[in-house]
Motif scaffolding. Structure first.
Motif, PDB file in Angstrom:
ATOM      1  N   LYS A  49      -6.579   9.232  -7.524  1.00  0.00           N
ATOM      2  CA  LYS A  49      -7.243   8.009  -7.076  1.00  0.00           C
ATOM      3  C   LYS A  49      -6.491   6.843  -7.692  1.00  0.00           C
ATOM      4  N   LEU A  50      -5.959   5.982  -6.841  1.00  0.00           N
ATOM      5  CA  LEU A  50      -5.082   4.902  -7.268  1.00  0.00           C
ATOM      6  C   LEU A  50      -5.805   3.566  -7.218  1.00  0.00           C
ATOM      7  N   THR A  51      -5.630   2.791  -8.270  1.00  0.00           N
ATOM      8  CA  THR A  51      -6.112   1.412  -8.264  1.00  0.00           C
ATOM      9  C   THR A  51      -4.974   0.541  -8.769  1.00  0.00           C
ATOM     10  N   ALA A  52      -4.915  -0.679  -8.248  1.00  0.00           N
ATOM     11  CA  ALA A  52      -3.847  -1.585  -8.660  1.00  0.00           C
ATOM     12  C   ALA A  52      -4.328  -3.023  -8.617  1.00  0.00           C
ATOM     13  N   GLU A  53      -3.724  -3.825  -9.464  1.00  0.00           N
ATOM     14  CA  GLU A  53      -3.959  -5.270  -9.452  1.00  0.00           C
ATOM     15  C   GLU A  53      -2.634  -5.943  -9.126  1.00  0.00           C
TER      16      GLU A  53
ATOM     17  N   LEU B  61       2.105   1.855  -3.510  1.00  0.00           N
ATOM     18  CA  LEU B  61       1.030   2.435  -4.309  1.00  0.00           C
ATOM     19  C   LEU B  61       0.859   3.919  -3.984  1.00  0.00           C
TER      20      LEU B  61
ATOM     21  N   GLU C 215       0.837  -1.202   0.000  1.00  0.00           N
ATOM     22  CA  GLU C 215       0.000   0.000   0.000  1.00  0.00           C
ATOM     23  C   GLU C 215       0.872   1.253   0.000  1.00  0.00           C
TER      24      GLU C 215
ATOM     25  N   HIS D 169      -5.551   8.097 -11.445  1.00  0.00           N
ATOM     26  CA  HIS D 169      -6.599   8.971 -11.982  1.00  0.00           C
ATOM     27  C   HIS D 169      -6.547  10.295 -11.236  1.00  0.00           C
TER      28      HIS D 169
ATOM     29  N   LYS E 140      -0.762  -4.275 -12.622  1.00  0.00           N
ATOM     30  CA  LYS E 140      -1.380  -3.106 -13.255  1.00  0.00           C
ATOM     31  C   LYS E 140      -1.606  -2.037 -12.198  1.00  0.00           C
ATOM     32  N   MET E 141      -1.535  -0.787 -12.658  1.00  0.00           N
ATOM     33  CA  MET E 141      -1.774   0.342 -11.769  1.00  0.00           C
ATOM     34  C   MET E 141      -2.356   1.475 -12.597  1.00  0.00           C
ATOM     35  N   ASN E 142      -3.361   2.156 -12.045  1.00  0.00           N
ATOM     36  CA  ASN E 142      -3.903   3.338 -12.700  1.00  0.00           C
ATOM     37  C   ASN E 142      -3.876   4.502 -11.729  1.00  0.00           C
TER      38      ASN E 142
END
Length: 137
Positions: free
Chosen positions: A69-73, A41, A38, A88, A84-86
């Motif tokens: 705004k962070l998202t990850a796989e 990220l 975390e 936004h 993967k990471m985005n």
């Protein structure tokens, strides 16, 4: 650069940076603090946000707020690395140029954010953004 990590108890650790700042980590069910992944990220988001804010300020944009705004796989099996990471970006301000924001995000992604550029060797990192016009008070 140097740092130190000290085990506290259970799954809790404290990191101390070379600059003298303490950060608490938690690796398990204790939930006392963010996990190391975390932190990676969030570090990516922070690193890129610093760039975006700086670039928008230099472009004389009237920025009031920047949030990423962070998202990850993560991989299913160990080691559970990010796959993967985005990032936004939501930028609020007065007449903020979408073109300037897009350029700021691109420059961070391609040239300035050392954390994302390091991860980009093994993680599919994408970026998106939006401008929110501030409401007159």
């Amino acid at each position: 650069m140097e740092a130190n990590i000290k085990w506290v108890e259970g799954d809790t650790f404290i990191g101390r940076s070379q600059s003298g700042h303490n950060v608490v980590f938690d690796t398990g069910a204790d939930g006392a603090a963010p996990s190391p992944m975390e932190m990676v990220l969030m570090s990516t988001g922070c690193c890129s946000s610093v760039d975006v804010v700086s670039i928008l300020k230099k472009a004389k944009q009237q920025v009031e707020n920047v949030e990423v705004k962070l998202t990850a796989e993560r991989a299913e099996s160990a080691p559970r690395v990010f796959t993967k990471m985005n990032l936004h970006f939501v930028v609020t301000g007065k007449n903020v140029s979408e073109k300037h924001l897009a350029r700021a995000v691109q420059l961070s992604a391609e040239k300035y954010c050392s954390v994302a550029l390091m991860l980009d060797k093994t993680v599919e990192i994408t970026h998106s953004h939006e401008v929110v016009e501030s409401v007159a008070k």
